[in-house]
Every structure is written in C-alpha cells, then in structure tokens.
Design a protein around this motif. Sequence first.
Motif, short mmCIF file in Angstrom:
data_model
loop_
_atom_site.label_atom_id
_atom_site.label_comp_id
_atom_site.label_asym_id
_atom_site.label_seq_id
_atom_site.Cartn_x
_atom_site.Cartn_y
_atom_site.Cartn_z
N GLY A 73 80.15 -13.87 57.15
CA GLY A 73 79.01 -14.38 56.41
C GLY A 73 77.81 -14.71 57.26
N THR A 74 77.89 -14.43 58.57
CA THR A 74 76.80 -14.77 59.49
C THR A 74 76.32 -13.56 60.27
OG1 THR A 74 77.69 -17.01 59.73
CG2 THR A 74 76.15 -16.26 61.42
N ASN A 75 77.24 -12.84 60.87
CA ASN A 75 76.91 -11.70 61.72
C ASN A 75 77.06 -10.41 60.92
OD1 ASN A 75 76.62 -13.26 64.23
ND2 ASN A 75 78.79 -13.66 63.93
N TYR A 76 75.92 -9.78 60.62
CA TYR A 76 75.90 -8.58 59.78
C TYR A 76 75.73 -7.33 60.63
CZ TYR A 76 75.65 -11.31 55.51
OH TYR A 76 75.93 -12.16 54.47
N SER A 77 76.34 -6.23 60.17
CA SER A 77 76.20 -4.92 60.82
C SER A 77 75.80 -3.89 59.77
CB SER A 77 77.53 -4.48 61.44
OG SER A 77 77.95 -5.40 62.41
N ASN A 78 75.05 -2.88 60.21
CA ASN A 78 74.67 -1.80 59.30
C ASN A 78 75.91 -1.03 58.85
OD1 ASN A 78 71.98 -2.43 59.61
ND2 ASN A 78 71.56 -0.78 61.05
N ILE A 79 75.90 -0.58 57.61
CA ILE A 79 76.96 0.27 57.07
C ILE A 79 76.45 1.70 57.16
CG2 ILE A 79 78.35 0.84 55.06
CD1 ILE A 79 77.78 -2.07 54.09
N ASN A 80 77.13 2.54 57.93
CA ASN A 80 76.69 3.94 58.10
C ASN A 80 76.54 4.65 56.76
OD1 ASN A 80 76.62 3.76 60.89
ND2 ASN A 80 78.73 4.44 61.14
N GLY A 81 75.40 5.29 56.57
CA GLY A 81 75.15 6.09 55.38
C GLY A 81 74.80 5.31 54.13
N ALA A 82 74.78 3.98 54.19
CA ALA A 82 74.50 3.15 53.01
C ALA A 82 73.00 2.85 52.95
CB ALA A 82 75.32 1.87 53.06
N THR A 83 72.24 3.81 52.43
CA THR A 83 70.78 3.70 52.46
C THR A 83 70.13 3.85 51.08
OG1 THR A 83 70.62 6.06 53.01
CG2 THR A 83 70.62 4.49 54.86
N SER A 84 70.90 3.69 49.99
CA SER A 84 70.27 3.71 48.66
C SER A 84 70.05 2.28 48.18
CB SER A 84 71.07 4.43 47.61
OG SER A 84 72.18 4.95 47.99
N SER A 85 69.43 2.16 47.03
CA SER A 85 69.15 0.82 46.51
C SER A 85 70.41 0.13 46.02
CB SER A 85 68.11 0.88 45.39
OG SER A 85 68.60 1.63 44.31
N THR A 86 71.43 0.91 45.63
CA THR A 86 72.72 0.35 45.22
C THR A 86 73.79 0.75 46.23
OG1 THR A 86 73.23 2.26 43.86
CG2 THR A 86 72.12 0.42 42.77
N TYR A 87 74.94 0.07 46.14
CA TYR A 87 76.02 0.38 47.08
C TYR A 87 77.36 0.16 46.41
CZ TYR A 87 79.08 0.21 51.15
OH TYR A 87 80.09 0.45 52.05
N GLN A 88 78.29 1.07 46.67
CA GLN A 88 79.66 0.93 46.21
C GLN A 88 80.54 0.67 47.42
OE1 GLN A 88 81.42 1.01 43.01
NE2 GLN A 88 82.76 0.09 44.54
N ALA A 89 81.04 -0.53 47.54
CA ALA A 89 81.90 -0.89 48.67
C ALA A 89 83.27 -0.24 48.49
CB ALA A 89 82.05 -2.40 48.77
N PRO A 90 83.97 0.03 49.59
CA PRO A 90 85.32 0.60 49.50
C PRO A 90 86.34 -0.49 49.15
CG PRO A 90 84.76 0.17 51.78
CD PRO A 90 83.53 -0.16 50.97
N ALA A 91 87.59 -0.09 49.02
CA ALA A 91 88.67 -1.06 48.81
C ALA A 91 88.71 -2.00 50.01
CB ALA A 91 90.00 -0.33 48.66
N LEU A 92 88.92 -3.28 49.76
CA LEU A 92 88.85 -4.30 50.81
C LEU A 92 90.17 -5.03 50.97
CD1 LEU A 92 85.41 -5.87 49.84
CD2 LEU A 92 85.85 -4.22 51.67
N THR A 93 90.42 -5.49 52.19
CA THR A 93 91.61 -6.29 52.48
C THR A 93 91.25 -7.68 52.99
OG1 THR A 93 91.75 -5.38 54.71
CG2 THR A 93 93.05 -4.28 52.99
N GLN A 94 89.96 -7.93 53.19
CA GLN A 94 89.53 -9.26 53.65
C GLN A 94 88.18 -9.61 53.02
OE1 GLN A 94 89.33 -8.97 57.91
NE2 GLN A 94 87.29 -8.12 57.92
N ASP A 95 87.89 -10.90 52.98
CA ASP A 95 86.63 -11.36 52.43
C ASP A 95 85.48 -10.69 53.18
OD1 ASP A 95 88.26 -13.02 50.97
OD2 ASP A 95 87.65 -14.86 51.96
N THR A 96 84.48 -10.22 52.45
CA THR A 96 83.36 -9.51 53.06
C THR A 96 82.06 -9.90 52.36
OG1 THR A 96 84.85 -7.64 53.50
CG2 THR A 96 82.50 -7.23 53.75
N TRP A 97 81.01 -10.11 53.14
CA TRP A 97 79.69 -10.44 52.62
C TRP A 97 78.80 -9.21 52.76
CZ3 TRP A 97 83.02 -13.66 54.83
CH2 TRP A 97 83.20 -14.93 54.27
N TYR A 98 77.86 -9.08 51.84
CA TYR A 98 76.94 -7.94 51.84
C TYR A 98 75.51 -8.42 51.66
CZ TYR A 98 81.02 -4.98 51.32
OH TYR A 98 82.22 -4.36 51.53
N GLN A 99 74.58 -7.70 52.27
CA GLN A 99 73.15 -7.90 52.05
C GLN A 99 72.46 -6.55 52.21
OE1 GLN A 99 72.05 -10.78 55.06
NE2 GLN A 99 71.76 -9.24 56.63
#
Length: 178
Positions: A73-99
């Motif tokens: 929730g503090t240190n963010y990294s770019n998601i490769n190829g995620a450059t549209s106005s919307t985003y579909q996250a993949p299946a997750l196994t841990q808590d994840t924050w997005y911006q």
Amino acid sequence: ADRWYKRKAISTIGTSSCEKYSNIIHIYINNMDPGSIGSDETICQNTAPLQFTSVDATGDGTITYQWQNSTDGTNYSNINGATSSTYQAPALTQDTWYQRVATSTLYSETCTEISNSIAVTVNNVDPGSIADNDTVCEGGTPALITSTASGVVDGTLSYQWQSHTASSSYSNISRSEE
C-alpha cells in the motif's frame, strides 16, 4: 489559467519618454484532473477481482495512463502493458493495492497526477485436512472422523460437513444426521 506576457521598454531623455513593447509570449497551463478508479474489493484467493471501473482523466493535453500495484500500500510499481483507462487484475493470492497514473502532454510538457488508490483484500482459505479413509462392514459404524489439521483463514473460521454416495453429489449434513 493561461497567461500572456510582454515587456514594455521605456526610454526617457529629459522630459520626453518613448515606449515600445516586446513580442508577446503565451504561458500554457496544462490543467489536469487524474480521474478516479473503482473501490475496495474483497475476493477469495486465486480469483480475479472485477475489472476496475474508471472515471477518465481530463486535461488540456493528450492523456496517457499507467497502472501501478503494491503489496504494502506504499511502494508502487508499474504493471507492464497496463496502459488503458481501465484495468483487469489477474487472480490474486495476496492483498494488493492499485492506482492509476495519468499523464497529460501539452506542447512537450508532461504533467502527471495519481488517482485514488484501491485495496483488493484476498480472503485466503486453507481448509485443513480430515482423518484417513476407513472401511467398515455393512451396517457398521465408521470411526469418528477427526480433523488432522485445522483450517487457517483470514476471516472467521466455520465448518460445514458434507457427504455423498456414488450416485449423488455432495450435500450438507444437518445436525440431526451427525
């Protein structure tokens, strides 16, 4: 707001003065609003959250996007190829924050603003395990089925025992059947 500037040059000799103006320049203000993204969500482990909703960014220039994620929730990294106005996250196994980072480019000047952040909370479930198989004679009573390892969950743990026969699907066992 945009502003225009010029300079006035004044030449004074004695009591006589003359004025001339320089060229005019335009300072463009790249007004921008980063828009917003969905809201917090809780999902089961190994499932994907719903596609994040979006209010698009607005600005005077050309808008581009870059989605970012974080596991703290503090240190963010770019998601490769995620450059549209919307985003579909993949299946997750841990808590994840997005911006979402919105960039507005106007006359080679880039302005960047970040949307709100959202948390996807993953409800992890380890069901534990129960005792080994058992064989009994027809009409006999099997040994008590016991837990060999308790379940481990992020939320509140409860159990529902189920059974089935070779010709039926699993169904819940009521207290009266135990």
